[in-house]
Motif scaffolding. Structure first.
Motif, PDB file in Angstrom:
ATOM      1  N   GLY A  60      19.195   0.394  46.581  1.00  0.00           N
ATOM      2  CA  GLY A  60      18.187   1.121  45.816  1.00  0.00           C
ATOM      3  C   GLY A  60      18.739   1.605  44.495  1.00  0.00           C
ATOM      4  N   GLY A  61      17.861   2.118  43.678  1.00  0.00           N
ATOM      5  CA  GLY A  61      18.265   2.726  42.409  1.00  0.00           C
ATOM      6  C   GLY A  61      18.571   4.205  42.639  1.00  0.00           C
ATOM      7  N   GLY A  62      19.580   4.701  41.957  1.00  0.00           N
ATOM      8  CA  GLY A  62      19.942   6.123  42.072  1.00  0.00           C
ATOM      9  C   GLY A  62      19.514   6.877  40.829  1.00  0.00           C
ATOM     10  N   PHE A  63      18.946   8.060  41.005  1.00  0.00           N
ATOM     11  CA  PHE A  63      18.594   8.888  39.843  1.00  0.00           C
ATOM     12  C   PHE A  63      19.876   9.475  39.253  1.00  0.00           C
ATOM     13  N   VAL A  64      19.961   9.377  37.926  1.00  0.00           N
ATOM     14  CA  VAL A  64      21.163   9.843  37.220  1.00  0.00           C
ATOM     15  C   VAL A  64      21.351  11.341  37.495  1.00  0.00           C
ATOM     16  N   GLY A  65      22.592  11.693  37.842  1.00  0.00           N
ATOM     17  CA  GLY A  65      22.896  13.096  38.148  1.00  0.00           C
ATOM     18  C   GLY A  65      22.655  13.444  39.601  1.00  0.00           C
ATOM     19  N   GLN A  66      22.068  12.513  40.356  1.00  0.00           N
ATOM     20  CA  GLN A  66      21.803  12.774  41.782  1.00  0.00           C
ATOM     21  C   GLN A  66      22.592  11.838  42.688  1.00  0.00           C
ATOM     22  N   ALA A  67      22.593  10.540  42.368  1.00  0.00           N
ATOM     23  CA  ALA A  67      23.268   9.567  43.242  1.00  0.00           C
ATOM     24  C   ALA A  67      23.827   8.443  42.380  1.00  0.00           C
ATOM     25  N   GLU A  68      25.145   8.360  42.341  1.00  0.00           N
ATOM     26  CA  GLU A  68      25.798   7.381  41.476  1.00  0.00           C
ATOM     27  C   GLU A  68      25.882   6.006  42.173  1.00  0.00           C
ATOM     28  N   VAL A  69      26.071   4.961  41.359  1.00  0.00           N
ATOM     29  CA  VAL A  69      26.202   3.593  41.888  1.00  0.00           C
ATOM     30  C   VAL A  69      27.376   3.553  42.877  1.00  0.00           C
ATOM     31  N   GLY A  70      27.119   2.922  44.032  1.00  0.00           N
ATOM     32  CA  GLY A  70      28.151   2.818  45.083  1.00  0.00           C
ATOM     33  C   GLY A  70      28.036   3.897  46.145  1.00  0.00           C
ATOM     34  N   SER A  71      27.241   4.947  45.843  1.00  0.00           N
ATOM     35  CA  SER A  71      27.086   6.016  46.843  1.00  0.00           C
ATOM     36  C   SER A  71      25.899   5.710  47.750  1.00  0.00           C
ATOM     37  N   LEU A  72      25.696   6.592  48.707  1.00  0.00           N
ATOM     38  CA  LEU A  72      24.617   6.433  49.695  1.00  0.00           C
ATOM     39  C   LEU A  72      23.651   7.596  49.608  1.00  0.00           C
ATOM     40  N   VAL A  73      22.399   7.328  49.905  1.00  0.00           N
ATOM     41  CA  VAL A  73      21.402   8.405  49.977  1.00  0.00           C
ATOM     42  C   VAL A  73      20.719   8.338  51.340  1.00  0.00           C
ATOM     43  N   VAL A  74      20.695   9.479  52.015  1.00  0.00           N
ATOM     44  CA  VAL A  74      19.897   9.618  53.240  1.00  0.00           C
ATOM     45  C   VAL A  74      18.664  10.422  52.837  1.00  0.00           C
ATOM     46  N   ALA A  75      17.483   9.846  53.080  1.00  0.00           N
ATOM     47  CA  ALA A  75      16.240  10.493  52.620  1.00  0.00           C
ATOM     48  C   ALA A  75      15.977  11.799  53.354  1.00  0.00           C
ATOM     49  N   SER A  76      15.619  12.827  52.593  1.00  0.00           N
ATOM     50  CA  SER A  76      15.139  14.079  53.188  1.00  0.00           C
ATOM     51  C   SER A  76      13.620  14.010  53.341  1.00  0.00           C
ATOM     52  N   GLU A  77      13.018  13.079  52.613  1.00  0.00           N
ATOM     53  CA  GLU A  77      11.575  12.876  52.613  1.00  0.00           C
ATOM     54  C   GLU A  77      11.326  11.501  51.989  1.00  0.00           C
ATOM     55  N   ILE A  78      10.260  10.845  52.410  1.00  0.00           N
ATOM     56  CA  ILE A  78       9.955   9.513  51.876  1.00  0.00           C
ATOM     57  C   ILE A  78       8.613   9.616  51.144  1.00  0.00           C
ATOM     58  N   ILE A  79       8.618   9.282  49.846  1.00  0.00           N
ATOM     59  CA  ILE A  79       7.436   9.566  49.014  1.00  0.00           C
ATOM     60  C   ILE A  79       6.968   8.302  48.299  1.00  0.00           C
ATOM     61  N   ALA A  80       5.684   7.981  48.469  1.00  0.00           N
ATOM     62  CA  ALA A  80       5.075   6.870  47.721  1.00  0.00           C
ATOM     63  C   ALA A  80       4.764   7.403  46.322  1.00  0.00           C
ATOM     64  N   ALA A  81       5.700   7.161  45.387  1.00  0.00           N
ATOM     65  CA  ALA A  81       5.668   7.893  44.114  1.00  0.00           C
ATOM     66  C   ALA A  81       4.662   7.347  43.113  1.00  0.00           C
ATOM     67  N   ASP A  82       4.150   6.132  43.334  1.00  0.00           N
ATOM     68  CA  ASP A  82       3.170   5.613  42.371  1.00  0.00           C
ATOM     69  C   ASP A  82       1.800   5.410  43.012  1.00  0.00           C
ATOM     70  N   LEU A  83       1.557   6.117  44.114  1.00  0.00           N
ATOM     71  CA  LEU A  83       0.266   6.010  44.796  1.00  0.00           C
ATOM     72  C   LEU A  83      -0.635   7.135  44.287  1.00  0.00           C
ATOM     73  N   GLY A  84      -1.489   6.785  43.317  1.00  0.00           N
ATOM     74  CA  GLY A  84      -2.340   7.809  42.709  1.00  0.00           C
ATOM     75  C   GLY A  84      -3.081   7.240  41.529  1.00  0.00           C
ATOM     76  N   VAL A  85      -3.351   8.088  40.557  1.00  0.00           N
ATOM     77  CA  VAL A  85      -4.091   7.633  39.387  1.00  0.00           C
ATOM     78  C   VAL A  85      -3.437   8.210  38.122  1.00  0.00           C
ATOM     79  N   GLN A  86      -3.400   7.385  37.086  1.00  0.00           N
ATOM     80  CA  GLN A  86      -2.865   7.831  35.800  1.00  0.00           C
ATOM     81  C   GLN A  86      -4.021   8.420  34.998  1.00  0.00           C
TER      82      GLN A  86
END
Ligand SMILES: O=C(O)c1cccc(C(=O)CC[C@H]2O[C@@H](n3cnc4c(=O)[nH]cnc43)[C@H](O)[C@@H]2O)c1
Length: 213
Positions: A60-86
């Motif tokens: 996956g992609g890591g947000f800068v300042g949160q998870a660097e390349v090569g690290s791991l992320v365990v989700a605290s929550e799973i969010i459909a981030a583009d499910l909505g309306v602009q």
């Protein structure tokens, strides 16, 4: 206890299988790329056998300042981030529109146990919301907008919400693990570290067995 691990592609599946080292309590199956394929394929697997835990795993992609390349992320929550309306005023989620929920809660006890096991194994792991998108983020402005909209967002990928929705529909606990191959932001394929991320995914999979114990 029996667990189903869903990965998008075969290279991720093989990395998870190497880490699991033949543990027969786990089945590792292909979700396909994107939330719709992931939901359909997970639902099909869950209809064919009984599982006590479902895990969405992959790079996956890591947000800068949160998870660097090569690290791991365990989700605290799973969010459909583009499910909505602009709208003219900005993005409105399905939740704000009153049409449903864009969030699936993970099993926080199992996520905490997995994170602790990774830390004990010396793996660089972060905990935070993991975003599911149908279109991978490719600009700094879009990355910044997502990070502002979801405070603490740690990673982005394309399958977690689909896998989680299928598990949630059957009342089965769910986890998501992402091994960071790239930074969320401007498209730069040269900078992707897929090999390193697959090694991190394999290492994560070798400790995932501990969440079942
Ligand atoms: O060609 C590109 O520039 C490009 C940019 C982002 C993602 C892709 C993919 O093909 C992603 C497919 C696969 O990988 C996962 N993934 C990995 N990094 C990201 C990301 O930064 N944003 C979204 N998904 C990502 C994803 O879960 C898919 O399974 C190509």
């Amino acid at each position: 206890m029996r667990a189903l691990v869903m990965t998008a592609v075969e290279a991720e599946r093989e990395a998870v299988l190497r880490g699991l080292n033949g543990d027969s309590r786990f089945e590792v199956s292909l979700a396909g790329v994107g939330p719709i394929a992931a939901a359909i394929n997970t639902a099909t697997m869950l209809a064919s056998a009984n599982y006590d835990l479902v895990v969405s795993a992959g790079i996956g992609g890591g947000f800068v300042g949160q998870a660097e390349v090569g690290s791991l992320v365990v989700a605290s929550e799973i969010i459909a981030a583009d499910l909505g309306v602009q709208t003219q005023e900005g993005f409105m989620s399905l939740d704000e529109l009153g049409f449903g929920s864009t969030r699936v809660q993970v099993s926080s006890a199992l996520a905490a146990r997995l994170t602790a096991a990774m830390l004990t194994a010396g793996l660089p792991v972060h905990s935070g919301p993991v975003l599911t998108v149908s279109t991978a983020t490719g600009t700094a402005a879009a990355a910044s907008e997502l990070a502002t909209r979801v405070p603490g967002a740690a990673a982005e990928a394309m399958e977690g919400y689909g896998v989680a929705a299928a598990a949630n529909g059957r009342g089965i606990p769910v986890l998501e693990i992402r091994a960071i191959s790239n930074a969320v932001g401007p498209r730069d394929r040269e900078a992707w570290r897929i090999g390193d991320a697959l090694k991190a995914l394999e290492a994560a999979s070798s400790v995932i067995v501990e969440v079942l114990e």
